[in-house]
Design a protein around this motif. Structure first.
Motif, mmCIF file in Angstrom:
data_model
loop_
_atom_site.group_PDB
_atom_site.id
_atom_site.type_symbol
_atom_site.label_atom_id
_atom_site.label_comp_id
_atom_site.label_asym_id
_atom_site.label_seq_id
_atom_site.Cartn_x
_atom_site.Cartn_y
_atom_site.Cartn_z
ATOM 1 N N GLU A 1 0.825 -1.210 0.000
ATOM 2 C CA GLU A 1 0.000 0.000 0.000
ATOM 3 C C GLU A 1 0.858 1.259 0.000
ATOM 4 N N VAL A 2 1.983 1.240 0.719
ATOM 5 C CA VAL A 2 2.890 2.391 0.725
ATOM 6 C C VAL A 2 3.451 2.609 -0.681
ATOM 7 N N VAL A 3 3.906 1.522 -1.308
ATOM 8 C CA VAL A 3 4.450 1.629 -2.663
ATOM 9 C C VAL A 3 3.395 2.162 -3.622
ATOM 10 N N GLU B 1 1.830 6.344 -6.974
ATOM 11 C CA GLU B 1 0.672 7.008 -7.579
ATOM 12 C C GLU B 1 0.797 8.525 -7.449
ATOM 13 N N ALA B 2 1.168 8.985 -6.257
ATOM 14 C CA ALA B 2 1.309 10.425 -6.036
ATOM 15 C C ALA B 2 2.410 11.013 -6.914
ATOM 16 N N VAL B 3 3.557 10.368 -6.935
ATOM 17 C CA VAL B 3 4.676 10.859 -7.748
ATOM 18 C C VAL B 3 4.295 10.855 -9.228
ATOM 19 N N GLY B 4 3.688 9.773 -9.676
ATOM 20 C CA GLY B 4 3.283 9.679 -11.084
ATOM 21 C C GLY B 4 2.288 10.751 -11.480
ATOM 22 N N LYS B 5 1.291 11.002 -10.631
ATOM 23 C CA LYS B 5 0.287 12.030 -10.934
ATOM 24 C C LYS B 5 0.927 13.413 -11.017
ATOM 25 N N LEU B 6 1.809 13.712 -10.077
ATOM 26 C CA LEU B 6 2.428 15.036 -10.072
ATOM 27 C C LEU B 6 3.417 15.201 -11.224
ATOM 28 N N MET B 7 4.113 14.130 -11.592
ATOM 29 C CA MET B 7 5.002 14.203 -12.756
ATOM 30 C C MET B 7 4.197 14.457 -14.031
ATOM 31 N N ALA B 8 3.034 13.837 -14.135
ATOM 32 C CA ALA B 8 2.182 14.050 -15.311
ATOM 33 C C ALA B 8 1.601 15.461 -15.320
ATOM 34 N N THR C 1 10.777 20.922 -12.282
ATOM 35 C CA THR C 1 11.586 20.170 -11.333
ATOM 36 C C THR C 1 10.762 20.042 -10.065
ATOM 37 N N LEU C 2 10.523 18.817 -9.639
ATOM 38 C CA LEU C 2 9.698 18.561 -8.471
ATOM 39 C C LEU C 2 10.552 18.035 -7.332
ATOM 40 N N VAL C 3 10.171 18.377 -6.119
ATOM 41 C CA VAL C 3 10.853 17.878 -4.932
ATOM 42 C C VAL C 3 9.834 17.113 -4.108
ATOM 43 N N PRO D 1 9.523 5.007 2.425
ATOM 44 C CA PRO D 1 8.777 5.298 1.204
ATOM 45 C C PRO D 1 9.650 5.850 0.079
ATOM 46 N N THR D 2 10.646 6.636 0.422
ATOM 47 C CA THR D 2 11.548 7.167 -0.600
ATOM 48 C C THR D 2 12.306 6.036 -1.289
ATOM 49 N N GLN D 3 12.831 5.100 -0.504
ATOM 50 C CA GLN D 3 13.543 3.956 -1.087
ATOM 51 C C GLN D 3 12.607 3.111 -1.946
ATOM 52 N N TYR D 4 11.394 2.881 -1.467
ATOM 53 C CA TYR D 4 10.432 2.070 -2.220
ATOM 54 C C TYR D 4 10.155 2.708 -3.588
ATOM 55 N N CYS D 5 9.935 4.023 -3.590
ATOM 56 C CA CYS D 5 9.640 4.720 -4.849
ATOM 57 C C CYS D 5 10.826 4.667 -5.802
ATOM 58 N N LEU D 6 12.004 4.939 -5.282
ATOM 59 C CA LEU D 6 13.187 4.906 -6.147
ATOM 60 C C LEU D 6 13.353 3.531 -6.784
#
Length: 84
Positions: free
Chosen positions: A40-42, A47-54, A60-62, A69-74
Motif C-alpha cells: 500500500e505504501v508503494v 501514484e502520487a509521484v506519477g500524478k504530479l510528474m504528469a 523540477t519537483l521535490v 517510502p523514498t527507497q520504495y519509490c526509487l
C-alpha cells in the motif's frame, strides 16, 4: 506553519496553501495498530509521484518523505523491486 511563516523562516518563496493531496489517506481507515502494508505504501507513493510528474512534466519537483517510502519509490521507478 503558514506559508508566510515558512517563507520568513526557511526562505521558501512558493508554497501553495490550497494544495490537496492527490492521494488522500484519511479516508482509508489507518490508525494505531492498523497501518499501511508495504504494498500500500508503494502504491500510494508511486501514484502520487506519477500524478504530479504528469501534471508538471516540464518542472523540477521535490518530494519529501521518510526513508522507507523514498527507497520504495526509487526502486519501483528504477524497475527494481523492494526486497525487505
Amino acid at each position: 506553519p503558514t506559508s508566510s511563516e515558512l517563507k520568513l523562516k526557511c526562505g521558501f518563496s512558493r508554497v501553495d496553501e490550497s494544495y490537496m493531496s492527490c492521494v488522500p489517506v484519511r479516508d482509508r481507515g489507518y490508525r494505531w495498530g492498523h497501518f499501511e502494508t508495504h504494498a500500500e505504501v508503494v502504491e500510494r507513493c508511486t501514484e502520487a509521484v506519477g500524478k504530479l510528474m504528469a501534471r508538471y512534466p516540464q518542472e523540477t519537483l521535490v518530494f519529501v518523505s521518510h526513508g522507507g517510502p523514498t527507497q520504495y519509490c526509487l526502486k519501483e521507478f528504477s524497475g527494481r523491486k523492494y526486497e525487505g
